[in-house]
Scaffold this active site. Structure first.
Site, PDB file in Angstrom:
ATOM      1  CG  HIS A 282      -1.818   1.174   1.269  1.00 42.06           C
ATOM      2  ND1 HIS A 282      -3.135   1.110   0.850  1.00 42.06           N
ATOM      3  CD2 HIS A 282      -1.614   2.469   1.630  1.00 42.06           C
ATOM      4  CE1 HIS A 282      -3.686   2.296   0.965  1.00 42.06           C
ATOM      5  NE2 HIS A 282      -2.788   3.138   1.435  1.00 42.06           N
ATOM      6  CB  CYS A 283       2.194   3.278  -2.561  1.00 44.11           C
ATOM      7  SG  CYS A 283       3.392   4.610  -2.782  1.00 44.11           S
ATOM      8  N   PRO A 284       1.320   5.125   0.337  1.00 42.99           N
ATOM      9  CG  PRO A 284       2.413   5.929   2.223  1.00 42.99           C
ATOM     10  CD  PRO A 284       2.331   4.758   1.318  1.00 42.99           C
TER      11      PRO A 284
ATOM     12  N   GLY B 278      -1.482   7.167  -2.682  1.00 46.61           N
ATOM     13  CA  GLY B 278      -2.811   7.115  -2.075  1.00 46.61           C
ATOM     14  C   GLY B 278      -3.635   5.920  -2.484  1.00 46.61           C
TER      15      GLY B 278
END
Lengths: 392, 154
Positions: free
Chosen positions: A167-169, A172
């Site tokens: 999950h890449c912030p 997003g």
């Protein structure tokens, strides 16, 4: 007196479980926390604007007009890849409908036989043989399915994602089967853009200094200083990340598998998905077919409902959660909480960041990468606290 | 009109109570989409084994065609990349084209083979490509079946 039923066209995205936000009537799908994504946008657009404002006029005249043109093309490509990664469905697997869930439960019970009272039933695992290797499929208690191989449950988005990478912030969104190649092209093109801007910043400063002197140059083009700063720090992280993902692609592995050490070590299964050929692996990941989304977001719900007051979950809550401080340093890779801990996503969320540092040098802030709290599943305890150094 | 709709509601309600058999994915060759061709015992009394196997094998062939990595997929990939994937806004991907073929095939199979035997196949894409579900119904008149399909087309 009969009740008046107002049929409102409800699209399927409004009823999807999981913690995603949707925009443009279901066309856009993102994670709930978008603060870091806006930061990414700001950094890229801001730095490029400064480049076009300060460097390009000078370089176009004194060197070549092709320089700003190429920069513009590269910038547009970076933005396209970023938006594509952020807005698309990463490969979310829809949850099982009640009948399917019941069917699977019946199968599990049949397989387990009679469990004596007081004893815990065996963990729900299905063994499949893939390319002569035994791979264990785990049961997802939230989605009520046996996860397909390489799928994993993202606790931030509360979805099972096929070929889950991480999950890449920064974008997003989760990175999974459907948007991995866009993510990779984003990091690759962003590396090129950063190198390009950095190089021409230096060239520009040198050329101007020859005429006016170094300090005067800095006074004339203050934007350059800012650009160089941003590019310098971005370079280390983004180029490192691109290198890391190139390595993963050549081995046909996901970040999730790499962190958990699924295919490394003597006693472990060898990666059954790898073609043992770098070119074939790269081709499969980057030139494979464009998989369709199995979440029918814009389909109409086939039922009448009285006009509901529930507003569609398209508004975002822009609260910066503690995990954004981790995000400042490195990419957040969440190891999906495996059975049976999936029912407590909110408790574990702030500390769920498995910050595996991929870059050798720190960014603006310096703080040690925290250890992941041990998850209930015993086999991941050791692996989740490993911080790998894969700097290239 | 309202009466037709009421009948369809009834059908759907009965469908949820009907017996469902789920054919799972076959992962022996990796993560490519393929369904198990093993004939489930629940369908033994309903349909001939060969017909069932033909259907599932044809579906598997369609999916294999969609996911094939070869000259055409490279071309599509490179062309799309060169246009920053904007071309997908106007062009349909090969996978989507095959999915349409599959939908048509399933509808055809339902009409010709399965409905007369009181069965109904659901397109795997509606179940996240995880299962092919076979619903068993008690004998229902053919008119209701064709009405159900008209609704499904919409």
């Amino acid at each position: 007196m009969s009740a008046v039923m107002i049929t409102r066209k409800v699209r399927k995205w409004e009823k999807l479980p999981g913690k995603n936000t949707f925009c443009c009537d279901g066309r856009v799908m993102m994670a709930r926390q978008k603060g870091v994504f806006y930061l990414t946008l700001f950094l890229i657009i801001g730095t490029c604007s400064l480049f076009f404002a300060f460097e390009c006029p000078y370089l176009a005249v004194n060197l070549s007009p092709a320089i700003p043109v190429f920069a513009a093309l590269l910038f547009l490509f970076v933005m396209a890849m970023l938006l594509r990664t952020s807005f698309s469905d990463p490969g979310v697997l829809p949850r099982a409908l009640p009948e399917e869930a019941t069917f699977i439960e019946m199968e599990i019970e049949a397989a387990n036989g009679n469990v004596p009272a007081g004893q815990r039933p065996p963990p729900r695992i299905r063994n499949v043989q893939i390319n002569n290797q035994i791979v264990k499929l785990k049961y997802c208690y939230t989605c009520k399915i046996f996860r397909p191989p390489r799928a994993s449950h993202c606790s931030i988005c509360d979805n099972c994602v096929d070929r889950f990478d991480h999950h890449c912030p920064w974008v997003g969104n989760c990175v999974g089967k459907r948007n991995y190649r866009y993510f990779y092209l984003f990091t690759l093109s962003l590396s090129l853009l950063t190198i390009y801007i950095f190089t021409f910043d230096i060239v520009h400063v040198v050329m101007r200094s020859v005429d006016s002197g170094f300090l005067n140059t800095l006074k004339e083009t203050p934007g350059t200083v800012l650009e160089v700063l941003v590019c310098f720090f971005t370079l280390w992280s983004v180029v490192g990340l691109t290198g890391f993902h190139t390595y993963l692609i050549s081995l046909n592995q996901t970040t999730n598998e790499d962190i958990k050490g699924s295919w490394s070590g003597k006693n472990r299964v060898q990666n059954p998905y790898s073609h043992k050929n770098i070119i074939k692996n790269c081709c499969e990941v980057l030139c494979g077919p464009a998989y369709p989304s199995v979440l029918d977001r814009r389909g109409l719900m086939q039922e009448d409902s009285p006009a509901s007051e529930t507003s569609p979950p398209s508004s975002s809550s822009m609260n910066s959660v503690p995990q954004t401080t981790h995000a400042m340093l490195c990419l957040q890779k969440t190891t999906a909480p495996l059975i049976p801990n999936e029912h407590t996503p909110d408790d574990v969320k702030p500390s769920i960041a498995d910050s595996a540092e991929k870059t050798p040098s720190p960014k603006e802030e310096e703080s040690p990468a925290p250890k992941l709290p041990p998850l209930a599943s015993p086999e991941t305890d050791a692996e989740t606290s490993i911080i790998k150094d894969k700097a290239h | 009109g309202a009466e037709t709709f009421h009948n369809l509601q009834e059908l759907r309600h009965s469908a949820s109570l009907a017996n469902k058999v789920f054919i799972q994915r076959d992962y022996s060759e990796g993560t490519t989409c393929k369904f198990q061709t093993k004939f489930p015992s629940e369908l033994e009394s309903r349909i001939e084994r060969t017909l069932f196997e033909d259907t599932v094998k044809t579906l598997n062939n369609y999916y294999a065609e969609a996911e094939k990595i070869g000259g055409q997929s490279y071309l599509e990939g490179c062309l799309a990349c060169a246009t920053a994937y904007l071309i997908f806004l106007c062009m349909e991907t090969r996978y989507e084209k095959v999915l349409k073929k599959i939908a048509k095939y399933i509808q055809e199979q339902n009409e010709k083979i399965y409905a007369p035997r009181g069965l109904l196949i659901t397109d795997p894409i509606e179940r996240g490509m995880r299962v092919v579900s076979f619903e068993c119904h008690a004998a229902i008149s053919p008119i209701h079946w064709s009405q159900k399909y008209k609704f499904k087309d919409v």
